[in-house]
Scaffold this motif. Structure first.
Motif, PDB file in Angstrom:
ATOM      1  N   LEU A 199       0.828  -1.210   0.000  1.00 17.59           N
ATOM      2  CA  LEU A 199       0.000   0.000   0.000  1.00 17.59           C
ATOM      3  C   LEU A 199       0.857   1.253   0.000  1.00 17.59           C
ATOM      4  CD1 LEU A 199      -2.785   1.414   0.317  1.00 17.59           C
ATOM      5  CD2 LEU A 199      -2.481   1.177   2.797  1.00 17.59           C
ATOM      6  N   ILE A 200       1.856   1.282   0.869  1.00 18.24           N
ATOM      7  CA  ILE A 200       2.702   2.471   1.005  1.00 18.24           C
ATOM      8  C   ILE A 200       3.590   2.667  -0.218  1.00 18.24           C
ATOM      9  CG2 ILE A 200       4.608   3.471   2.348  1.00 18.24           C
ATOM     10  CD1 ILE A 200       3.321   2.035   4.809  1.00 18.24           C
ATOM     11  N   ASP A 201       4.170   1.574  -0.713  1.00 16.43           N
ATOM     12  CA  ASP A 201       5.109   1.684  -1.837  1.00 16.43           C
ATOM     13  C   ASP A 201       4.428   2.077  -3.146  1.00 16.43           C
ATOM     14  OD1 ASP A 201       7.389   1.131  -0.373  1.00 16.43           O
ATOM     15  OD2 ASP A 201       7.253  -1.032  -0.673  1.00 16.43           O
ATOM     16  N   THR A 202       3.123   1.875  -3.228  1.00 10.25           N
ATOM     17  CA  THR A 202       2.410   2.248  -4.454  1.00 10.25           C
ATOM     18  C   THR A 202       1.733   3.613  -4.333  1.00 10.25           C
ATOM     19  OG1 THR A 202       0.470   0.991  -3.699  1.00 10.25           O
ATOM     20  CG2 THR A 202       2.007  -0.134  -5.169  1.00 10.25           C
ATOM     21  N   ALA A 203       1.903   4.275  -3.182  1.00 10.63           N
ATOM     22  CA  ALA A 203       1.292   5.588  -2.975  1.00 10.63           C
ATOM     23  C   ALA A 203       2.273   6.689  -3.371  1.00 10.63           C
ATOM     24  CB  ALA A 203       0.884   5.755  -1.515  1.00 10.63           C
ATOM     25  N   PRO A 204       1.803   7.732  -4.020  1.00 11.11           N
ATOM     26  CA  PRO A 204       2.690   8.836  -4.415  1.00 11.11           C
ATOM     27  C   PRO A 204       3.355   9.496  -3.203  1.00 11.11           C
ATOM     28  CG  PRO A 204       0.551   8.999  -5.510  1.00 11.11           C
ATOM     29  CD  PRO A 204       0.415   7.950  -4.462  1.00 11.11           C
ATOM     30  N   GLY A 205       4.666   9.707  -3.307  1.00  6.00           N
ATOM     31  CA  GLY A 205       5.377  10.428  -2.266  1.00  6.00           C
ATOM     32  C   GLY A 205       5.686   9.630  -1.020  1.00  6.00           C
ATOM     33  N   LEU A 206       5.420   8.327  -1.037  1.00  7.21           N
ATOM     34  CA  LEU A 206       5.698   7.475   0.118  1.00  7.21           C
ATOM     35  C   LEU A 206       6.529   6.278  -0.314  1.00  7.21           C
ATOM     36  CD1 LEU A 206       2.153   7.265   1.797  1.00  7.21           C
ATOM     37  CD2 LEU A 206       4.003   8.837   2.375  1.00  7.21           C
ATOM     38  N   GLY A 207       7.259   5.693   0.638  1.00  9.69           N
ATOM     39  CA  GLY A 207       8.030   4.485   0.359  1.00  9.69           C
ATOM     40  C   GLY A 207       8.494   3.838   1.649  1.00  9.69           C
ATOM     41  N   THR A 208       8.538   2.534   1.687  1.00 11.99           N
ATOM     42  CA  THR A 208       9.008   1.843   2.886  1.00 11.99           C
ATOM     43  C   THR A 208      10.515   1.642   2.820  1.00 11.99           C
ATOM     44  OG1 THR A 208       8.589  -0.342   1.900  1.00 11.99           O
ATOM     45  CG2 THR A 208       6.819   0.631   3.215  1.00 11.99           C
ATOM     46  N   VAL A 209      11.136   1.637   3.993  1.00 11.94           N
ATOM     47  CA  VAL A 209      12.584   1.422   4.070  1.00 11.94           C
ATOM     48  C   VAL A 209      12.920   0.138   4.812  1.00 11.94           C
ATOM     49  CG1 VAL A 209      13.145   3.868   3.926  1.00 11.94           C
ATOM     50  CG2 VAL A 209      12.716   2.848   6.161  1.00 11.94           C
ATOM     51  N   GLY A 210      11.905  -0.518   5.377  1.00 11.22           N
ATOM     52  CA  GLY A 210      12.159  -1.746   6.101  1.00 11.22           C
ATOM     53  C   GLY A 210      10.954  -2.159   6.914  1.00 11.22           C
ATOM     54  N   GLU A 211      11.095  -3.268   7.628  1.00 14.91           N
ATOM     55  CA  GLU A 211      10.022  -3.759   8.473  1.00 14.91           C
ATOM     56  C   GLU A 211      10.589  -4.414   9.723  1.00 14.91           C
ATOM     57  OE1 GLU A 211       8.711  -8.026   6.815  1.00 14.91           O
ATOM     58  OE2 GLU A 211       8.434  -6.429   5.321  1.00 14.91           O
ATOM     59  N   ALA A 212       9.742  -4.549  10.726  1.00 16.31           N
ATOM     60  CA  ALA A 212      10.153  -5.144  11.998  1.00 16.31           C
ATOM     61  C   ALA A 212       9.006  -5.972  12.543  1.00 16.31           C
ATOM     62  CB  ALA A 212      10.536  -4.052  12.996  1.00 16.31           C
ATOM     63  N   ALA A 213       9.342  -7.120  13.182  1.00 17.93           N
ATOM     64  CA  ALA A 213       8.324  -8.021  13.709  1.00 17.93           C
ATOM     65  C   ALA A 213       8.168  -7.906  15.221  1.00 17.93           C
ATOM     66  CB  ALA A 213       8.655  -9.470  13.331  1.00 17.93           C
ATOM     67  N   THR A 214       9.079  -7.187  15.869  1.00 19.23           N
ATOM     68  CA  THR A 214       9.013  -7.005  17.323  1.00 19.23           C
ATOM     69  C   THR A 214       9.335  -5.551  17.670  1.00 19.23           C
ATOM     70  OG1 THR A 214      11.350  -7.463  17.752  1.00 19.23           O
ATOM     71  CG2 THR A 214       9.864  -9.372  17.653  1.00 19.23           C
ATOM     72  N   GLY A 215       9.022  -5.193  18.901  1.00 27.74           N
ATOM     73  CA  GLY A 215       9.343  -3.841  19.333  1.00 27.74           C
ATOM     74  C   GLY A 215      10.833  -3.583  19.323  1.00 27.74           C
ATOM     75  N   ALA A 216      11.613  -4.575  19.770  1.00 30.12           N
ATOM     76  CA  ALA A 216      13.065  -4.420  19.800  1.00 30.12           C
ATOM     77  C   ALA A 216      13.620  -4.230  18.391  1.00 30.12           C
ATOM     78  CB  ALA A 216      13.707  -5.638  20.466  1.00 30.12           C
ATOM     79  N   GLU A 217      13.085  -4.985  17.428  1.00 29.91           N
ATOM     80  CA  GLU A 217      13.517  -4.827  16.041  1.00 29.91           C
ATOM     81  C   GLU A 217      13.137  -3.442  15.515  1.00 29.91           C
ATOM     82  OE1 GLU A 217      12.046  -7.903  13.516  1.00 29.91           O
ATOM     83  OE2 GLU A 217      13.032  -9.519  14.623  1.00 29.91           O
ATOM     84  N   VAL A 222      12.933  -0.641  17.241  1.00 28.83           N
ATOM     85  CA  VAL A 222      13.870   0.340  17.795  1.00 28.83           C
ATOM     86  C   VAL A 222      15.201   0.272  17.055  1.00 28.83           C
ATOM     87  CG1 VAL A 222      15.196   0.990  19.844  1.00 28.83           C
ATOM     88  CG2 VAL A 222      12.788   0.319  20.070  1.00 28.83           C
ATOM     89  N   GLU A 223      15.729  -0.947  16.867  1.00 28.08           N
ATOM     90  CA  GLU A 223      17.015  -1.116  16.187  1.00 28.08           C
ATOM     91  C   GLU A 223      16.947  -0.615  14.749  1.00 28.08           C
ATOM     92  OE1 GLU A 223      20.030  -2.544  13.698  1.00 28.08           O
ATOM     93  OE2 GLU A 223      17.984  -3.362  13.567  1.00 28.08           O
ATOM     94  N   SER A 224      15.864  -0.962  14.048  1.00 21.51           N
ATOM     95  CA  SER A 224      15.716  -0.564  12.646  1.00 21.51           C
ATOM     96  C   SER A 224      15.544   0.945  12.525  1.00 21.51           C
ATOM     97  CB  SER A 224      14.524  -1.283  12.018  1.00 21.51           C
ATOM     98  OG  SER A 224      14.741  -2.677  11.957  1.00 21.51           O
ATOM     99  N   ALA A 225      14.809   1.539  13.467  1.00 21.71           N
ATOM    100  CA  ALA A 225      14.620   2.990  13.433  1.00 21.71           C
ATOM    101  C   ALA A 225      15.948   3.707  13.611  1.00 21.71           C
ATOM    102  CB  ALA A 225      13.627   3.413  14.512  1.00 21.71           C
ATOM    103  N   ARG A 226      16.786   3.226  14.519  1.00 22.50           N
ATOM    104  CA  ARG A 226      18.093   3.840  14.732  1.00 22.50           C
ATOM    105  C   ARG A 226      18.995   3.677  13.518  1.00 22.50           C
ATOM    106  NH1 ARG A 226      19.119   1.675  20.943  1.00 22.50           N
ATOM    107  NH2 ARG A 226      17.818   3.242  21.985  1.00 22.50           N
ATOM    108  N   ARG A 227      18.887   2.540  12.872  1.00 23.31           N
ATOM    109  CA  ARG A 227      19.759   2.259  11.728  1.00 23.31           C
ATOM    110  C   ARG A 227      19.279   2.929  10.450  1.00 23.31           C
ATOM    111  NH1 ARG A 227      19.046  -2.080   8.478  1.00 23.31           N
ATOM    112  NH2 ARG A 227      17.785  -3.060  10.113  1.00 23.31           N
ATOM    113  N   LEU A 228      17.962   2.920  10.215  1.00 20.42           N
ATOM    114  CA  LEU A 228      17.416   3.406   8.953  1.00 20.42           C
ATOM    115  C   LEU A 228      16.954   4.858   8.993  1.00 20.42           C
ATOM    116  CD1 LEU A 228      15.315   0.212   8.105  1.00 20.42           C
ATOM    117  CD2 LEU A 228      17.506   0.878   7.109  1.00 20.42           C
TER     118      LEU A 228
END
Length: 234
Positions: free
Chosen positions: A23-41, A43-49
């Motif tokens: 949904l996000i990747d096909t919307a104008p002006g939006l794009g995903t940079v990653g995903e996480a399956a847990t809260g800890a992931e 936090v880690e992904s947000a800090r990295r990406l």
């Protein structure tokens, strides 16, 4: 051409993560940079990406979405990342917990795709967002809950009369446009006042201003629902 809004999707269900990404990747002006399956992931992904927005589920294994939001909001590396909570659970404790943790918005998973995309754009632009089904309860019930970190009323001493007035209107749930019309001032002037309030109260966003208004005792559920705010001096 402006850069697309970068979104991290955090949800413990892989099917939902995939659906949100499409949904996000096909919307104008939006794009995903990653995903996480847990809260800890998340936090880690947000800090990295360093995404602009984290689309965060609340109920995840281990660290839940509220705790993950708290870590993201307090980390210098992700100070500009906004968290939009998306959950199936329309419960008061989740709403209040998420906002106190630093979330910029709260939507239910039964919201329409169009509303979800609008919500992402809204929080990325620095505004706050609450699902219509919880906005009135938030305003009416907030004062009944014990404050996790009460804001001393003295913290409002540096506010001018007009700034206090704008804060009251924000706590009542009025948008910038509504405030401009109510006070007969320009939209740009309202934004200036909001910026001053954020700075003086050390708030991340509009939702945090609402919390400050209630926890300082400046406004109560009764005052927002029954009284009209008297115009102050500019």
């Amino acid at each position: 051409m402006s850069e697309p809004i970068r979104v991290l999707v955090a949800d413990d269900q892989s099917l939902l993560r995939g659906s949100f990404r499409v949904l996000i990747d096909t919307a104008p002006g939006l794009g995903t940079v990653g995903e996480a399956a847990t809260g800890a992931e998340a936090v880690e992904s947000a800090r990295r990406l360093r995404p602009d927005v984290v689309l965060m589920d609340i109920r995840m294994p281990g660290m839940d979405g509220i705790e993950a939001t708290r870590h993201i909001a307090r980390c210098p590396e992700t100070e500009h990342t906004r968290v939009l909570i998306l959950t199936t659970f329309d419960l008061d404790e989740y709403v209040y917990g998420a906002l106190r943790a630093g979330a910029a918005g709260f939507l239910l998973k039964d919201t329409s795709p169009e509303a979800l995309l609008t919500g992402i754009r809204t929080v990325a632009a620095g505004e706050s967002l609450l699902a219509p089904s919880v906005t009135r309860r938030l305003i009416a019930e907030f004062a009944r809950l014990p404050a996790a970190h009460p804001v001393p009323r003295s913290s409002l001493d540096d506010l001018t009369d007009r700034e206090r007035e704008v804060l009251l209107l924000v706590a009542r749930g009025l948008s910038n446009t509504d405030i401009a019309e109510y006070l007969h001032i320009s939209h740009g002037t309202v934004k200036t006042y909001i910026g001053r309030l954020l700075s003086k109260l050390g708030a991340r966003d509009r939702a945090q201003l609402v919390i400050s208004a209630y926890e300082s005792g400046l406004v109560t559920a009764t005052s927002t629902s029954e009284r009209r705010v008297r115009p102050g001096s500019a």
